[in-house]
Design a protein around this motif. Structure first.
Motif, PDB file in Angstrom:
ATOM      1  N   LEU A 106     -66.813  80.047 -15.478  1.00 33.61           N
ATOM      2  CA  LEU A 106     -66.647  81.415 -14.988  1.00 33.61           C
ATOM      3  C   LEU A 106     -65.462  81.989 -15.765  1.00 33.61           C
ATOM      4  CD1 LEU A 106     -66.602  82.559 -11.258  1.00 33.61           C
ATOM      5  CD2 LEU A 106     -65.133  83.568 -12.991  1.00 33.61           C
ATOM      6  N   VAL A 107     -65.685  83.115 -16.424  1.00 32.60           N
ATOM      7  CA  VAL A 107     -64.657  83.704 -17.282  1.00 32.60           C
ATOM      8  C   VAL A 107     -64.207  85.037 -16.696  1.00 32.60           C
ATOM      9  CG1 VAL A 107     -64.092  84.429 -19.624  1.00 32.60           C
ATOM     10  CG2 VAL A 107     -65.756  82.585 -19.260  1.00 32.60           C
ATOM     11  N   ASP A 108     -62.928  85.133 -16.407  1.00 33.03           N
ATOM     12  CA  ASP A 108     -62.331  86.337 -15.820  1.00 33.03           C
ATOM     13  C   ASP A 108     -61.688  87.152 -16.943  1.00 33.03           C
ATOM     14  OD1 ASP A 108     -61.110  88.227 -14.241  1.00 33.03           O
ATOM     15  OD2 ASP A 108     -59.572  86.876 -13.444  1.00 33.03           O
ATOM     16  N   LEU A 109     -62.308  88.297 -17.263  1.00 31.18           N
ATOM     17  CA  LEU A 109     -61.797  89.149 -18.335  1.00 31.18           C
ATOM     18  C   LEU A 109     -60.768  90.145 -17.805  1.00 31.18           C
ATOM     19  CD1 LEU A 109     -65.148  89.891 -20.198  1.00 31.18           C
ATOM     20  CD2 LEU A 109     -63.357  88.286 -20.861  1.00 31.18           C
ATOM     21  N   PRO A 110     -59.854  90.620 -18.652  1.00 27.79           N
ATOM     22  CA  PRO A 110     -58.851  91.596 -18.198  1.00 27.79           C
ATOM     23  C   PRO A 110     -59.499  92.848 -17.630  1.00 27.79           C
ATOM     24  CG  PRO A 110     -58.289  90.752 -20.367  1.00 27.79           C
ATOM     25  CD  PRO A 110     -59.674  90.257 -20.062  1.00 27.79           C
ATOM     26  N   PRO A 144     -72.340  76.739 -20.422  1.00 27.39           N
ATOM     27  CA  PRO A 144     -72.694  78.157 -20.378  1.00 27.39           C
ATOM     28  C   PRO A 144     -71.625  78.946 -19.643  1.00 27.39           C
ATOM     29  CG  PRO A 144     -74.045  76.905 -18.831  1.00 27.39           C
ATOM     30  CD  PRO A 144     -73.291  75.910 -19.658  1.00 27.39           C
ATOM     31  N   GLU A 145     -71.413  80.197 -20.066  1.00 25.89           N
ATOM     32  CA  GLU A 145     -70.336  81.021 -19.502  1.00 25.89           C
ATOM     33  C   GLU A 145     -70.880  82.282 -18.842  1.00 25.89           C
ATOM     34  OE1 GLU A 145     -67.184  79.605 -22.985  1.00 25.89           O
ATOM     35  OE2 GLU A 145     -67.696  81.736 -22.778  1.00 25.89           O
ATOM     36  N   VAL A 146     -70.289  82.614 -17.701  1.00 22.66           N
ATOM     37  CA  VAL A 146     -70.563  83.865 -16.998  1.00 22.66           C
ATOM     38  C   VAL A 146     -69.254  84.638 -16.952  1.00 22.66           C
ATOM     39  CG1 VAL A 146     -71.332  84.939 -14.858  1.00 22.66           C
ATOM     40  CG2 VAL A 146     -72.314  82.766 -15.566  1.00 22.66           C
ATOM     41  N   ALA A 147     -69.247  85.856 -17.494  1.00 25.55           N
ATOM     42  CA  ALA A 147     -68.006  86.629 -17.598  1.00 25.55           C
ATOM     43  C   ALA A 147     -67.971  87.766 -16.584  1.00 25.55           C
ATOM     44  CB  ALA A 147     -67.863  87.189 -19.005  1.00 25.55           C
ATOM     45  N   PHE A 148     -66.876  87.849 -15.844  1.00 22.76           N
ATOM     46  CA  PHE A 148     -66.659  88.916 -14.860  1.00 22.76           C
ATOM     47  C   PHE A 148     -65.807  90.009 -15.489  1.00 22.76           C
ATOM     48  CE2 PHE A 148     -68.398  85.892 -12.145  1.00 22.76           C
ATOM     49  CZ  PHE A 148     -68.544  86.379 -10.856  1.00 22.76           C
ATOM     50  N   VAL A 149     -66.260  91.240 -15.350  1.00 23.95           N
ATOM     51  CA  VAL A 149     -65.530  92.360 -15.930  1.00 23.95           C
ATOM     52  C   VAL A 149     -65.602  93.556 -14.978  1.00 23.95           C
ATOM     53  CG1 VAL A 149     -67.524  93.224 -17.224  1.00 23.95           C
ATOM     54  CG2 VAL A 149     -65.223  93.724 -18.051  1.00 23.95           C
ATOM     55  N   LEU A 166     -55.095  88.371 -19.667  1.00 23.29           N
ATOM     56  CA  LEU A 166     -55.600  87.212 -20.379  1.00 23.29           C
ATOM     57  C   LEU A 166     -57.066  86.992 -20.028  1.00 23.29           C
ATOM     58  CD1 LEU A 166     -52.630  84.839 -19.499  1.00 23.29           C
ATOM     59  CD2 LEU A 166     -52.992  85.943 -21.716  1.00 23.29           C
ATOM     60  N   VAL A 167     -57.737  86.194 -20.852  1.00 27.64           N
ATOM     61  CA  VAL A 167     -59.074  85.720 -20.524  1.00 27.64           C
ATOM     62  C   VAL A 167     -58.890  84.377 -19.821  1.00 27.64           C
ATOM     63  CG1 VAL A 167     -61.323  85.045 -21.426  1.00 27.64           C
ATOM     64  CG2 VAL A 167     -60.028  86.858 -22.557  1.00 27.64           C
ATOM     65  N   ASN A 168     -59.282  84.318 -18.544  1.00 25.94           N
ATOM     66  CA  ASN A 168     -59.076  83.110 -17.751  1.00 25.94           C
ATOM     67  C   ASN A 168     -60.387  82.350 -17.573  1.00 25.94           C
ATOM     68  OD1 ASN A 168     -56.234  83.525 -17.139  1.00 25.94           O
ATOM     69  ND2 ASN A 168     -56.924  85.247 -15.889  1.00 25.94           N
ATOM     70  N   PHE A 169     -60.337  81.047 -17.802  1.00 21.88           N
ATOM     71  CA  PHE A 169     -61.529  80.196 -17.751  1.00 21.88           C
ATOM     72  C   PHE A 169     -61.459  79.257 -16.545  1.00 21.88           C
ATOM     73  CE2 PHE A 169     -61.151  81.537 -22.099  1.00 21.88           C
ATOM     74  CZ  PHE A 169     -62.452  81.664 -22.569  1.00 21.88           C
ATOM     75  N   PHE A 170     -62.543  79.224 -15.764  1.00 26.78           N
ATOM     76  CA  PHE A 170     -62.646  78.343 -14.605  1.00 26.78           C
ATOM     77  C   PHE A 170     -63.912  77.497 -14.728  1.00 26.78           C
ATOM     78  CE2 PHE A 170     -60.591  82.311 -13.399  1.00 26.78           C
ATOM     79  CZ  PHE A 170     -59.416  81.876 -12.802  1.00 26.78           C
ATOM     80  N   VAL A 228     -71.097  89.865 -15.382  1.00 25.94           N
ATOM     81  CA  VAL A 228     -71.092  90.407 -14.028  1.00 25.94           C
ATOM     82  C   VAL A 228     -70.194  91.631 -14.061  1.00 25.94           C
ATOM     83  CG1 VAL A 228     -70.568  89.975 -11.609  1.00 25.94           C
ATOM     84  CG2 VAL A 228     -71.424  88.104 -13.049  1.00 25.94           C
ATOM     85  N   LEU A 229     -70.809  92.808 -13.962  1.00 27.79           N
ATOM     86  CA  LEU A 229     -70.058  94.063 -13.973  1.00 27.79           C
ATOM     87  C   LEU A 229     -69.759  94.464 -12.537  1.00 27.79           C
ATOM     88  CD1 LEU A 229     -68.892  96.553 -15.415  1.00 27.79           C
ATOM     89  CD2 LEU A 229     -71.183  97.579 -15.320  1.00 27.79           C
ATOM     90  N   LEU A 230     -68.476  94.537 -12.205  1.00 32.64           N
ATOM     91  CA  LEU A 230     -68.054  94.904 -10.855  1.00 32.64           C
ATOM     92  C   LEU A 230     -67.705  96.384 -10.804  1.00 32.64           C
ATOM     93  CD1 LEU A 230     -65.707  91.874 -10.087  1.00 32.64           C
ATOM     94  CD2 LEU A 230     -68.101  92.149  -9.453  1.00 32.64           C
ATOM     95  N   VAL A 231     -68.273  97.079  -9.819  1.00 29.48           N
ATOM     96  CA  VAL A 231     -67.954  98.491  -9.596  1.00 29.48           C
ATOM     97  C   VAL A 231     -67.597  98.679  -8.130  1.00 29.48           C
ATOM     98  CG1 VAL A 231     -69.459  99.292 -11.466  1.00 29.48           C
ATOM     99  CG2 VAL A 231     -70.372  99.122  -9.142  1.00 29.48           C
ATOM    100  N   ASP A 232     -66.818  99.693  -7.846  1.00 26.72           N
ATOM    101  CA  ASP A 232     -66.416 100.004  -6.469  1.00 26.72           C
ATOM    102  C   ASP A 232     -67.564 100.746  -5.795  1.00 26.72           C
ATOM    103  OD1 ASP A 232     -65.276 101.049  -4.107  1.00 26.72           O
ATOM    104  OD2 ASP A 232     -63.299 101.192  -5.035  1.00 26.72           O
TER     105      ASP A 232
END
Length: 198
Positions: A73-77, A24-29, A61-65, A110-114
Motif C-alpha cells: 500500500l503506497v501513500d502518496l503526498p 503489486p502496489e496500490v497507491a492512495f492519492v 514523502l512516498v510511504n510504503f506499507f 485509489v483516488l480519495l475525494v471528500d
C-alpha cells in the motif's frame, strides 16, 4: 478479504529509494485534508500506522506499507493544500509524478475525494491523468458520516458527473467514524491483488 498484517516499510522521495519487493502496489492519492491517513489506518486496523496530522499537507514523502506480506500500500503526498509555496507544490507534484511513471509494480490507484463537496480541479486533473495513461483507478468518497442520508445519492451523482465516471467506474462512499462500507472498500481496493480468502 481480511487484512491480517500491515507494516511500515520505508519512506522515499525518489526511485532509487523505493523498496524492491516485487509485490503489486496500490497507491492512495487525494487532497491533503481528505482523510488519507485515517482510511489507511482503518483498512489496516492499525491506529497509528499512517501518521494523522491536524495540519494538512504534512506528508511530503512516498510511504510504503506491506500488506499481508503480499502487496504494498503506497501513500502518496497529498495535493491541493493552499498554504504552501509554488516551489513546494511543484516539488510535491514531481514526487507523485515520478512514482507514477517509474514504479513497475503499480497495479491500481485509489483516488480519495471528500464526499461532502464537488470534486476539486485538482481531483479532476488527477482523474484525467489516470484516464489518459489508462490506469486502473477506484474512487472513494470520504467523510460519509458528515452527509445527511437523503444527500448520499446526490453526492454520488455529483462525484460521478464531475469526474466523468462511467457505470463501470467504481465509487464507494466511506466513513472513518462509523466505518460504514469499510469491508467494501477493502474488497474493492485489493481485488485481484490479494487472495480472496485472505
Amino acid at each position: 478479504m481480511k487484512i491480517k498484517h500491515a507494516d511500515f516499510i520505508t519512506s522515499a522521495v525518489r526511485k532509487n529509494q523505493y523498496p524492491e519487493t516485487g509485490h503489486p502496489e496500490v497507491a492512495f492519492v487525494g487532497r491533503s485534508n481528505v482523510g488519507k491517513s485515517t482510511i489507511i489506518n482503518a483498512i489496516t486496523n492499525r491506529r497509528k500506522l499512517a501518521k494523522v496530522s491536524n495540519t494538512p499537507g504534512r506528508t511530503r514523502l512516498v510511504n510504503f506499507f506491506l500488506i499481508n506480506e503480499a502487496a504494498m500500500l503506497v501513500d502518496l503526498p497529498g495535493y491541493g493544500y493552499a498554504k504552501i509555496s509554488k516551489t513546494e507544490k511543484a516539488a510535491w507534484g514531481k514526487i507523485i509524478e515520478d512514482y507514477i511513471n517509474s514504479s513497475p509494480h503499480l497495479k491500481r490507484f485509489v483516488l480519495l475525494v471528500d464526499s461532502r463537496h464537488k470534486p476539486t480541479a485538482d481531483d479532476i486533473a488527477m482523474m484525467e491523468y489516470f484516464r489518459y495513461f489508462e490506469k486502473d483507478v477506484v474512487v472513494i468518497g470520504t467523510k460519509l458520516d458528515k452527509l445527511k442520508r437523503n444527500d448520499i445519492r446526490k453526492s454520488e451523482k455529483l462525484i460521478r458527473e464531475t469526474l466523468e465516471l462511467t457505470d463501470k467506474d467504481q465509487l464507494i462512499l466511506y466513513s472513518s467514524t462509523s466505518r460504514e462500507n469499510l469491508q467494501a472498500v477493502i474488497d474493492l481496493v485489493f481485488h485481484d491483488i490479494l487472495p480472496e480468502d485472505e
